[in-house]
Motif scaffolding. Structure first.
Motif, PDB file in Angstrom:
ATOM      1  N   ASP A  42      11.334   8.627   9.243  1.00  0.00           N
ATOM      2  CA  ASP A  42      11.270  10.254   8.784  1.00  0.00           C
ATOM      3  C   ASP A  42      12.270  10.668   8.047  1.00  0.00           C
ATOM      4  N   HIS A  44      14.479  11.415   5.183  1.00  0.00           N
ATOM      5  CA  HIS A  44      14.911  11.532   3.673  1.00  0.00           C
ATOM      6  C   HIS A  44      16.049  11.703   3.324  1.00  0.00           C
ATOM      7  N   ASP A  94       5.698   9.408   3.163  1.00  0.00           N
ATOM      8  CA  ASP A  94       5.457  10.063   4.433  1.00  0.00           C
ATOM      9  C   ASP A  94       4.549   9.045   5.373  1.00  0.00           C
ATOM     10  N   SER A  96       2.910   9.730   8.293  1.00  0.00           N
ATOM     11  CA  SER A  96       2.221  10.371   9.295  1.00  0.00           C
ATOM     12  C   SER A  96       0.751   9.524   9.650  1.00  0.00           C
TER      13      SER A  96
END
Length: 151
Positions: A42, A44, A94, A96
């Motif tokens: 997660d 960056h 991402d 998710s």
């Protein structure tokens, strides 16, 4: 070391063991069949920060020279093809969807620890390359310095 652009491009790094766990969990999960995923950490970061953390894994301070991606690639398009095709662009992925469909998936290995383990593994296998013998890269660094760039 050379960094493409101004070092502010975004990237996310995931250790191979964390990615491997995702693939293992996904292989037995009917929900993942036919799907594509980003299985990333997660966090960056900019390329400048990436180089600082990787240098820390080596117990060193990063000395980075920022040069245009096209300048780096033109020195050896085959060697630096990944830069031309992928890493010259933001890579803020991402995960998710991966976490939703594979709830067991969690990245547990941070960049510094993962880089340190990867470097140790490369040394153990005899795959570690001594940068002192890389004449092309050294000539590129010398050119960048001669152009007035400072690390």
């Amino acid at each position: 070391m050379l960094c493409a652009g101004d070092g502010l491009g975004l990237w996310v790094s995931t250790h191979r063991d964390d990615c491997g766990k995702f693939f293992a969990y996904a292989a037995g999960n009917a929900k993942t069949y036919g799907q594509s995923y980003n299985a990333t950490r997660d966090e960056h970061m900019t390329w400048g920060e990436y180089y600082r953390q990787v240098a820390a894994a080596l117990g060193r301070e990063a000395r980075v020279l920022f040069m245009p991606a096209a300048w780096i690639v033109k020195h050896n398009p085959q060697r630096f093809g990944l830069l031309r095709e992928i890493t010259a662009f933001h890579g803020a992925y991402d995960s998710s969807k991966a976490k939703r469909d594979v709830p067991e998936f969690r990245c547990e290995i941070g960049l510094v620890d993962g880089a340190r383990a990867t470097f140790e593994d490369a040394r153990r296998r005899g795959a570690w390359k001594d940068s002192a013998s890389d004449s092309l890269y050294q000539s590129m660094v010398d050119q960048a310095l001669a152009m007035g760039n400072e690390a």
